[in-house]
Design a protein around this motif. Structure first.
Motif, short mmCIF file in Angstrom:
data_model
loop_
_atom_site.label_atom_id
_atom_site.label_comp_id
_atom_site.label_asym_id
_atom_site.label_seq_id
_atom_site.Cartn_x
_atom_site.Cartn_y
_atom_site.Cartn_z
N UNK A 131 0.83 -1.21 0.00
CA UNK A 131 0.00 0.00 0.00
C UNK A 131 0.87 1.25 0.00
N UNK A 132 1.93 1.23 0.80
CA UNK A 132 2.82 2.38 0.89
C UNK A 132 3.60 2.55 -0.41
N UNK A 133 4.09 1.46 -0.99
CA UNK A 133 4.81 1.57 -2.26
C UNK A 133 3.89 2.10 -3.36
N UNK A 134 2.62 1.71 -3.33
CA UNK A 134 1.66 2.25 -4.30
C UNK A 134 1.48 3.75 -4.13
N UNK A 135 1.51 4.22 -2.89
CA UNK A 135 1.43 5.67 -2.64
C UNK A 135 2.65 6.39 -3.19
N UNK A 136 3.83 5.81 -2.98
CA UNK A 136 5.05 6.42 -3.51
C UNK A 136 4.96 6.53 -5.04
N UNK A 137 4.49 5.46 -5.67
CA UNK A 137 4.34 5.46 -7.12
C UNK A 137 3.32 6.52 -7.55
N UNK A 138 2.24 6.64 -6.83
CA UNK A 138 1.16 7.58 -7.19
C UNK A 138 1.65 9.02 -7.22
N UNK A 139 2.44 9.42 -6.22
CA UNK A 139 2.83 10.83 -6.12
C UNK A 139 4.01 11.19 -7.01
N UNK A 180 12.00 -6.62 -5.90
CA UNK A 180 10.89 -7.24 -6.63
C UNK A 180 9.57 -6.57 -6.29
N UNK A 181 9.39 -6.18 -5.04
CA UNK A 181 8.17 -5.47 -4.66
C UNK A 181 8.11 -4.10 -5.33
N UNK A 182 9.27 -3.46 -5.46
CA UNK A 182 9.30 -2.18 -6.17
C UNK A 182 8.87 -2.37 -7.63
N UNK A 183 9.37 -3.41 -8.28
CA UNK A 183 8.99 -3.67 -9.67
C UNK A 183 7.49 -3.88 -9.79
N UNK A 184 6.92 -4.64 -8.87
CA UNK A 184 5.48 -4.87 -8.88
C UNK A 184 4.71 -3.56 -8.73
N UNK A 185 5.28 -2.63 -7.96
CA UNK A 185 4.64 -1.32 -7.75
C UNK A 185 4.90 -0.35 -8.90
N UNK A 186 5.65 -0.78 -9.92
CA UNK A 186 5.93 0.10 -11.05
C UNK A 186 7.17 0.94 -10.91
N UNK A 187 8.09 0.51 -10.03
CA UNK A 187 9.33 1.24 -9.78
C UNK A 187 10.50 0.32 -10.08
N UNK A 212 15.29 3.58 -7.53
CA UNK A 212 14.37 3.07 -8.53
C UNK A 212 13.73 4.23 -9.28
N UNK A 213 13.14 3.90 -10.42
CA UNK A 213 12.58 4.93 -11.30
C UNK A 213 11.20 4.52 -11.77
N UNK A 214 10.29 5.49 -11.79
CA UNK A 214 8.95 5.26 -12.31
C UNK A 214 8.97 5.36 -13.83
N UNK A 215 8.24 4.46 -14.48
CA UNK A 215 8.20 4.44 -15.94
C UNK A 215 7.70 5.77 -16.50
N UNK A 216 8.20 6.11 -17.68
CA UNK A 216 7.74 7.31 -18.37
C UNK A 216 6.63 7.04 -19.35
N UNK A 217 6.03 5.84 -19.30
CA UNK A 217 5.08 5.45 -20.32
C UNK A 217 3.85 6.37 -20.39
#
Length: 221
Positions: A131-139, A180-187, A212-217
Protein backbone atom coordinates in the motif's frame (compact mmCIF):
# COMPACT_ATOMS: atom_id res chain seq x y z
CA UNK A 1 -11.20 6.12 10.58
CA UNK A 2 -9.52 3.76 13.04
CA UNK A 3 -5.75 4.12 13.07
CA UNK A 4 -3.77 0.91 12.68
CA UNK A 5 -1.95 -0.11 15.85
CA UNK A 6 1.47 -0.26 14.15
CA UNK A 7 1.27 3.36 13.07
CA UNK A 8 -0.03 4.50 16.45
CA UNK A 9 2.68 2.64 18.35
CA UNK A 10 5.39 4.02 16.07
CA UNK A 11 4.07 7.57 16.31
CA UNK A 12 3.95 7.51 20.10
CA UNK A 13 7.41 5.97 20.34
CA UNK A 14 8.99 8.59 18.08
CA UNK A 15 7.16 11.42 19.82
CA UNK A 16 8.90 10.29 23.01
CA UNK A 17 12.28 9.81 21.29
CA UNK A 18 12.24 13.04 19.25
CA UNK A 19 14.62 15.12 21.43
CA UNK A 20 17.16 12.27 21.54
CA UNK A 21 16.92 11.70 17.78
CA UNK A 22 17.39 15.36 16.97
CA UNK A 23 20.62 15.43 18.97
CA UNK A 24 21.87 12.01 17.87
CA UNK A 25 21.33 12.26 14.12
CA UNK A 26 21.64 15.95 13.25
CA UNK A 27 25.26 15.55 12.11
CA UNK A 28 25.20 11.87 11.09
CA UNK A 29 26.10 12.53 7.44
CA UNK A 30 29.41 14.08 8.45
CA UNK A 31 30.83 10.60 9.14
CA UNK A 32 28.96 8.82 6.31
CA UNK A 33 30.57 9.60 2.94
CA UNK A 34 28.76 6.77 1.16
CA UNK A 35 25.40 8.05 2.34
CA UNK A 36 26.31 11.52 1.10
CA UNK A 37 27.30 10.01 -2.24
CA UNK A 38 24.01 8.18 -2.82
CA UNK A 39 22.01 11.22 -1.74
CA UNK A 40 24.03 13.37 -4.12
CA UNK A 41 23.41 10.90 -6.96
CA UNK A 42 19.70 10.93 -6.11
CA UNK A 43 19.67 14.73 -6.22
CA UNK A 44 21.45 14.72 -9.57
CA UNK A 45 19.06 12.31 -11.30
CA UNK A 46 16.02 14.11 -9.87
CA UNK A 47 17.34 17.47 -11.06
CA UNK A 48 18.09 16.02 -14.50
CA UNK A 49 14.43 15.02 -14.86
CA UNK A 50 13.49 18.69 -14.72
CA UNK A 51 11.51 18.68 -11.47
CA UNK A 52 13.44 19.06 -8.22
CA UNK A 53 10.45 18.67 -5.89
CA UNK A 54 11.18 15.88 -3.41
CA UNK A 55 9.30 14.48 -0.42
CA UNK A 56 11.44 13.14 2.43
CA UNK A 57 8.98 10.65 3.90
CA UNK A 58 9.64 9.71 7.50
CA UNK A 59 11.86 12.79 7.76
CA UNK A 60 12.33 12.65 11.54
CA UNK A 61 14.17 15.74 12.85
CA UNK A 62 14.63 17.08 9.30
CA UNK A 63 18.39 16.87 8.83
CA UNK A 64 18.18 14.87 5.59
CA UNK A 65 15.51 17.19 4.20
CA UNK A 66 17.88 20.07 4.90
CA UNK A 67 20.72 18.24 3.15
CA UNK A 68 18.58 17.69 0.06
CA UNK A 69 17.79 21.40 0.11
CA UNK A 70 21.54 22.15 0.19
CA UNK A 71 21.90 19.92 -2.88
CA UNK A 72 19.49 22.17 -4.77
CA UNK A 73 16.25 20.23 -4.46
CA UNK A 74 12.89 21.71 -3.47
CA UNK A 75 12.63 19.28 -0.58
CA UNK A 76 9.97 19.03 2.11
CA UNK A 77 9.54 16.55 4.95
CA UNK A 78 6.64 14.41 6.12
CA UNK A 79 6.54 12.39 9.34
CA UNK A 80 3.85 10.67 11.40
CA UNK A 81 5.27 12.09 14.63
CA UNK A 82 4.02 15.60 15.46
CA UNK A 83 6.87 16.07 17.93
CA UNK A 84 9.45 15.17 15.27
CA UNK A 85 7.84 17.63 12.88
CA UNK A 86 7.90 20.40 15.46
CA UNK A 87 11.58 19.69 16.12
CA UNK A 88 12.32 19.84 12.37
CA UNK A 89 10.43 23.12 11.99
CA UNK A 90 12.40 24.67 14.84
CA UNK A 91 15.75 23.46 13.49
CA UNK A 92 15.06 24.41 9.85
CA UNK A 93 12.47 27.21 9.83
CA UNK A 94 12.98 27.93 6.14
CA UNK A 95 11.79 24.47 5.07
CA UNK A 96 8.36 22.85 4.93
CA UNK A 97 7.50 19.96 7.26
CA UNK A 98 4.09 18.28 7.50
CA UNK A 99 2.54 15.66 9.77
CA UNK A 100 1.28 12.78 7.66
CA UNK A 101 1.12 9.05 6.97
CA UNK A 102 3.04 7.32 4.19
CA UNK A 103 -0.02 5.15 3.54
CA UNK A 104 -2.23 8.14 2.73
CA UNK A 105 -0.15 11.10 1.59
CA UNK A 106 -1.72 14.52 1.23
CA UNK A 107 0.10 14.99 -2.08
CA UNK A 108 -1.45 15.17 -5.55
CA UNK A 109 -0.89 12.48 -8.16
CA UNK A 110 2.30 12.61 -10.22
CA UNK A 111 3.73 15.89 -8.94
CA UNK A 112 7.09 14.88 -7.45
CA UNK A 113 10.42 14.42 -9.15
CA UNK A 114 11.66 12.34 -6.24
CA UNK A 115 10.64 10.47 -3.10
CA UNK A 116 13.07 9.56 -0.33
CA UNK A 117 12.29 6.93 2.31
CA UNK A 118 15.35 6.62 4.51
CA UNK A 119 14.84 3.97 7.22
CA UNK A 120 11.15 4.89 7.39
CA UNK A 121 9.62 1.72 5.90
CA UNK A 122 11.29 -0.46 8.53
CA UNK A 123 8.39 -0.03 10.95
CA UNK A 124 5.78 -1.05 8.38
CA UNK A 125 4.37 -4.58 8.79
CA UNK A 126 5.30 -6.51 5.64
CA UNK A 127 1.69 -7.11 4.59
CA UNK A 128 1.10 -3.36 4.55
CA UNK A 129 4.14 -2.33 2.55
CA UNK A 130 2.50 -2.74 -0.91
CA UNK A 131 0.00 0.00 0.00
CA UNK A 132 2.82 2.38 0.89
CA UNK A 133 4.81 1.57 -2.26
CA UNK A 134 1.66 2.25 -4.30
CA UNK A 135 1.43 5.67 -2.64
CA UNK A 136 5.05 6.42 -3.51
CA UNK A 137 4.34 5.46 -7.12
CA UNK A 138 1.16 7.58 -7.19
CA UNK A 139 2.83 10.83 -6.12
CA UNK A 140 5.87 10.44 -8.39
CA UNK A 141 5.83 12.02 -11.82
CA UNK A 142 6.55 9.70 -14.77
CA UNK A 143 10.32 9.30 -14.87
CA UNK A 144 10.61 10.32 -11.20
CA UNK A 145 13.04 8.59 -8.85
CA UNK A 146 12.61 6.81 -5.52
CA UNK A 147 15.43 6.18 -3.04
CA UNK A 148 14.86 3.82 -0.12
CA UNK A 149 17.27 3.00 2.71
CA UNK A 150 16.86 0.01 5.01
CA UNK A 151 18.72 -2.72 6.91
CA UNK A 152 19.23 -6.05 5.14
CA UNK A 153 18.10 -9.41 6.48
CA UNK A 154 20.81 -12.01 7.08
CA UNK A 155 19.00 -14.83 5.29
CA UNK A 156 18.11 -14.08 1.63
CA UNK A 157 15.58 -16.92 1.68
CA UNK A 158 13.43 -14.86 4.07
CA UNK A 159 11.76 -11.67 2.82
CA UNK A 160 11.91 -10.04 6.24
CA UNK A 161 13.37 -10.44 9.71
CA UNK A 162 12.10 -8.78 12.85
CA UNK A 163 14.76 -6.99 14.88
CA UNK A 164 14.91 -5.29 18.24
CA UNK A 165 14.82 -1.63 17.25
CA UNK A 166 15.52 0.86 20.04
CA UNK A 167 12.30 2.82 19.45
CA UNK A 168 9.57 0.69 17.83
CA UNK A 169 9.06 -2.78 16.32
CA UNK A 170 10.98 -3.02 13.04
CA UNK A 171 11.86 -5.25 10.12
CA UNK A 172 14.94 -5.96 8.02
CA UNK A 173 14.36 -6.78 4.36
CA UNK A 174 15.93 -9.02 1.75
CA UNK A 175 17.20 -6.51 -0.86
CA UNK A 176 16.18 -8.75 -3.77
CA UNK A 177 12.71 -9.26 -2.34
CA UNK A 178 12.20 -5.54 -1.78
CA UNK A 179 13.49 -4.79 -5.29
CA UNK A 180 10.89 -7.24 -6.63
CA UNK A 181 8.17 -5.47 -4.66
CA UNK A 182 9.30 -2.18 -6.17
CA UNK A 183 8.99 -3.67 -9.67
CA UNK A 184 5.48 -4.87 -8.88
CA UNK A 185 4.64 -1.32 -7.75
CA UNK A 186 5.93 0.10 -11.05
CA UNK A 187 9.33 1.24 -9.78
CA UNK A 188 12.26 -0.30 -11.64
CA UNK A 189 15.59 -0.62 -9.82
CA UNK A 190 18.31 1.60 -11.28
CA UNK A 191 21.12 1.15 -8.76
CA UNK A 192 21.93 -0.44 -5.42
CA UNK A 193 24.42 0.50 -2.73
CA UNK A 194 25.44 -1.99 -0.03
CA UNK A 195 27.26 -0.69 3.03
CA UNK A 196 28.87 -3.35 5.20
CA UNK A 197 28.62 -2.82 8.98
CA UNK A 198 31.51 -0.93 10.51
CA UNK A 199 33.00 -1.54 13.98
CA UNK A 200 31.62 1.76 15.24
CA UNK A 201 28.05 1.11 14.02
CA UNK A 202 25.40 0.70 16.68
CA UNK A 203 23.86 -2.20 14.78
CA UNK A 204 25.90 -4.76 12.87
CA UNK A 205 23.57 -5.01 9.87
CA UNK A 206 24.21 -4.44 6.19
CA UNK A 207 22.67 -1.17 5.07
CA UNK A 208 21.04 -1.01 1.65
CA UNK A 209 20.03 1.87 -0.58
CA UNK A 210 17.91 1.04 -3.63
CA UNK A 211 17.39 3.69 -6.31
CA UNK A 212 14.37 3.07 -8.53
CA UNK A 213 12.58 4.93 -11.30
CA UNK A 214 8.95 5.26 -12.31
CA UNK A 215 8.20 4.44 -15.94
CA UNK A 216 7.74 7.31 -18.37
CA UNK A 217 5.08 5.45 -20.32
CA UNK A 218 2.39 7.93 -19.29
CA UNK A 219 4.37 10.87 -20.65
CA UNK A 220 2.96 12.48 -23.82
CA UNK A 221 4.80 11.51 -27.01
Amino acid sequence: MIEHDALGVTREAYDAAAPMYAQLFRDELRERPLDRAILSAFAEVVSASGDGRVADLGCGPGHITAYLDELGLAAFGVDASPVMIESARQAYPGLRFDVGSMAALNIADGVLGGVLSRWSIIHTPPQELPVILAEFHRVLAPGGHFLVGFSASDDPSHATQVFDHAVAPAYRWSPDHLAAMLRTAGLAEVARMVREPQPTDRRQFKEIHLLARKSEESLPS
